[in-house]
Design an enzyme around this catalytic site. Structure first.
Site, PDB file in Angstrom:
ATOM      1  N   HIS A  35       0.815  -1.214   0.000  1.00 21.52           N
ATOM      2  CA  HIS A  35       0.000   0.000   0.000  1.00 21.52           C
ATOM      3  C   HIS A  35       0.846   1.260   0.000  1.00 21.52           C
ATOM      4  CE1 HIS A  35       0.249  -0.312   4.537  1.00 21.52           C
ATOM      5  NE2 HIS A  35       0.236   1.006   4.444  1.00 21.52           N
ATOM      6  N   ASP A  55       1.406  -7.744   2.119  1.00 15.87           N
ATOM      7  CA  ASP A  55       1.529  -6.291   1.951  1.00 15.87           C
ATOM      8  C   ASP A  55       2.991  -5.887   1.771  1.00 15.87           C
ATOM      9  OD1 ASP A  55       0.996  -3.603   1.859  1.00 15.87           O
ATOM     10  OD2 ASP A  55      -0.241  -3.566   3.657  1.00 15.87           O
ATOM     11  N   SER A  87       3.901   2.134   8.525  1.00 15.87           N
ATOM     12  CA  SER A  87       3.651   1.199   7.428  1.00 15.87           C
ATOM     13  C   SER A  87       4.930   0.989   6.630  1.00 15.87           C
ATOM     14  CB  SER A  87       2.559   1.738   6.508  1.00 15.87           C
ATOM     15  OG  SER A  87       1.305   1.722   7.136  1.00 15.87           O
TER      16      SER A  87
END
Length: 722
Positions: free
Chosen positions: A84, A221, A658
């Protein structure tokens, strides 16, 4: 003169008693030697002092993407982060006939790696220094209001300009403890960033919004960029002649298997936490602002869905925005669920009352901090009233009007000496300004933008007349009493009268003088000119408040540090996008959601159990075949009889983490942090060590996917994967 304890004294005071709950906190690297005993007891195999060295392994392998974290994993500048986090570059390079978001991307060779989305940066922190005394110097400390804000900005710009005399570096001043302390952070800025590899969306975004912030999780991810530099090895703009950057250090893959209860740590750039916020701010943000955002984002997503339906190119253009809106909305929904009916506000109010009583109980402390306590709540209330009255404008203002305003401000600032220009409009910012204009070409859809603006303008016009921004309404040609159909008709004329939707036109305006704007017939340019005086009036209003609030807030934070210090407790700074380290262990949770036990690891079996062949759970056929083949290679775990996919850890993290590398006791890569749990996201405001769990992509699943699904052998060899 402002009453400030020297930064070094404050730091020592903060850390002297920091260890009752050492796994709580996002620590600045320089603080880690102070908690060496706790780190070693938790399982760290390195000397903690090594983690304090920004230019040495492993910290110099950890980089910022400006909103996400990443890390070097090869001597050829290969960078790994979350799927992402590279999604914007997948979106930017996608077209209906070549949908990289859905199908993924793997460059067969260096020459076939794609330029990342405009403005993508890899930032390597090389230095951090305390500059509090140079930001709030003797002269600045005597000022109030806008004069104080302007002086702080002037001092910041001077420090940044001196720092950036060395080409290829980006420097910024960051505020800590609500403006009590300031640090100058110096980062090498890699401007040529290229997309190397990302798995299909059915792996990288498996579970979609349904699984977002949830456990158990089965999401791959991850994605890869590469840093490129000029022939001289220094940062340079994109060129086919550039070469891969050779980092001083890079992370190596774990040499031993990760197990339940193992020590782990995470290094990254957490965006923002609010644990030191005042009770009034907690009440406003969690009681009004975030619920308002949830409502508005829900409406915005519905409008985007309707406006782009049946138009694949429009869906691709808006995909990055949709992903961001969904992520933030679900995060806020999780915070809202935790906050409603809780005692969080009551505890914050009680703690603040105790602090205030401590200050008022002593004449010296009253003299030192009393005025700040008297002012801070009043100033915060003033700030919140403005935020409420102007909330809908962030949604109601057409994108191209915002572009026109920025272009006009650039023209005004360009005639000033660089040192006198506003932050964001200096020469150091011009490349980013241009890239933002370029990125708009693939992230703007007129029909969608118009539908959003009309919808929220209709809501805005129902506010009390005294709250409405009359210059803005006049510039847009709308007025109270208009229904949404009339607003849409007016917007049709505005959009039709502008050419700012054309990239060449935007770039042309970026170079024009102010006089060209003042005589322009372009509807959005003309609106920006009409709004210029009012925009600056509101900017001056905000600066006046910011200057007064900085004084009061800094004094209140110093009082808090003193108070907690007198009790033998630490006050660590809230996250602010600077490099931090957190540590903990791999572990599940009992009870988890609905009372069930959360196991520490998920496996490939969960993917086949969830896969539906469509929508958010459309696992690629190649992956399902590889799972059914049962070949786990060296990445399988005997006790699990599978490959671990994701794991839980007691790591204190937040947005911005992240893509952060999760490391074992020897600072070897064992995973990538990508999420938290929905009932734990309230930790941005209120830490709860029983609830906090970070969700991490297990590196073994990443490597298994690369080998058995996408056959990324070139990259595996580059990373020396076994």
């Amino acid at each position: 003169m402002k009453r400030l304890i020297p930064a070094a004294t404050t730091l020592a005071l903060s850390l002297a008693f920091a260890y009752a709950h050492a796994t709580e906190g996002m620590w600045m690297p320089k603080q880690l030697p102070t908690i060496a005993k706790e780190l070693k007891a938790a399982g760290l195999g390195l000397e903690p002092a090594k983690l304090a060295q920004l230019t040495e392994f492993p910290m110099n392998a950890v980089v910022s993407l400006g909103g996400c974290t990443a890390s070097f994993v090869s001597p050829q500048g290969l960078v790994v982060s979350n799927h992402h986090c590279v999604y914007g570059s997948l979106q930017f390079n996608s077209k209906p006939e070549r949908d990289l978001m859905k199908n993924g991307f793997l460059a067969p060779s260096l020459g076939e790696e794609l330029p990342a989305a405009p403005g993508t940066r890899i930032l390597v922190t090389v230095d951090a220094s305390d500059v509090t005394g140079r930001i709030i110097d003797t002269a600045t400390a005597k000022l109030v209001g806008k004069a104080r804000t302007d002086a702080i900005e002037k001092n910041e710009k001077a420090l940044v300009a001196a720092c950036e005399k060395e080409a290829g570096f980006r420097c910024n001043v960051y505020s800590f403890y609500g403006g009590l302390q300031f640090q100058l952070i110096k980062q090498m800025e890699v401007r040529d960033v290229r997309l190397v590899y990302a798995p299909a969306g059915g792996i990288g975004n498996f579970g979609g919004d349904t699984d977002n912030w949830m456990w158990p999780r089965h999401t791959g991810d991850f994605g890869y960029y590469r840093a490129y530099v000029g022939a001289d090895g220094k940062p340079a703009d994109y060129s086919p002649n550039n070469k891969p950057y050779t980092p001083k250090s890079w992370l190596k893959l774990a040499s031993s298997p990760l197990k339940d209860q193992d020590f782990v740590m995470v290094a990254g750039y957490p965006g923002r936490t609010n644990r030191l916020r005042l009770p009034a701010e907690v009440d406003f943000n969690l009681g009004w602002f975030q619920p308002a955002i949830i409502k508005a984002y829900g409406e915005e997503l519905d409008l985007i869905g309707k406006a782009t339906a049946g138009r694949p190119d429009a869906e691709i253009r808006m995909a990055n925005m949709v992903k961001g809106l969904n992520n933030t909305m679900k995060n806020f929904q999780g915070q809202d669920a935790s906050y409603r009916g809780s005692d969080i506000l009551a505890r914050k109010q009680q703690a603040f009352a105790e602090l205030k009583a401590w200050v008022m109980a002593d004449a010296k402390r009253r003299a030192q901090y009393g005025a700040d306590f008297e002012a801070v709540d009043r100033l915060v209330a003033e700030q919140q009233a403005t935020a409420k009255s102007e909330f809908l404008l962030r949604f109601a203002t057409p994108t191209l009007l915002g572009t026109a305003r920025n272009l006009l401000e650039t023209a005004h600032q360009r005639v000033l000496p660089d040192a006198e220009r506003k932050s964001g409009f200096q020469e150091r910012d011009m490349l980013r300004q241009r890239q933002a204009l370029e990125a708009l070409d693939r992230r703007y859809d007129e029909a969608t933008d118009k539908a959003i603006s009309a919808h929220f303008l209709a809501q805005y016009l129902t506010l009390p007349a005294a709250q409405l921004n009359k210059p803005l309404l006049a510039a847009l040609g709308v007025q109270p009493g208009m229904d949404e159909a009339a607003i849409k008709a007016r917007l049709d004329a505005l959009y039709a009268g502008s050419q700012l939707n054309v990239l060449a036109t935007r770039l042309e305006w970026a170079a024009r003088p102010v006089q060209g704007f003042e005589t322009s017939k372009d509807s959005f340019i003309a609106a920006a000119v009409a709004l210029y005086a009012d925009d600056h009036r509101r900017e001056d209003r905000d600066k006046e408040l910011a200057g007064r609030l900085q004084q009061a807030y800094a004094g209140t934070m110093q009082a808090l540090i003193d108070f907690k210090g007198s009790q033998g407790q630490a006050v660590y700074a809230d996250a602010n996008s600077t490099l931090r380290v957190s540590f903990g262990k791999v572990t599940g949770r009992t009870p988890g959601r609905d009372g069930e036990t959360w196991q520490p690891f998920t496996t490939l079996r969960g993917i086949t159990a969830k896969a539906t062949g469509e929508g958010e759970f459309d696992a690629p056929e190649a992956e399902l075949k590889a799972i059914h083949a049962g070949d786990f290679g060296s990445y399988g775990v005997k006790e699990l009889n599978s490959v671990p996919v994701n794991f839980l850890a007691t790591l204190d993290t937040t947005g911005g983490n992240s893509g952060s590398p999760v490391l074992n006791k020897n600072a070897e890569l064992v995973g990538l942090l990508f999420d938290g749990t929905l009932d734990g996201v309230i930790a941005s405001w209120d830490y709860n060590d029983q609830m906090i769990r970070s969700i991490v992509l297990d590196s073994r699943y990443m490597l298994w996917t690369m080998k058995f699904v996408d056959h990324a052998d070139r990259l595996l060899n580059e990373m020396n994967a076994k």
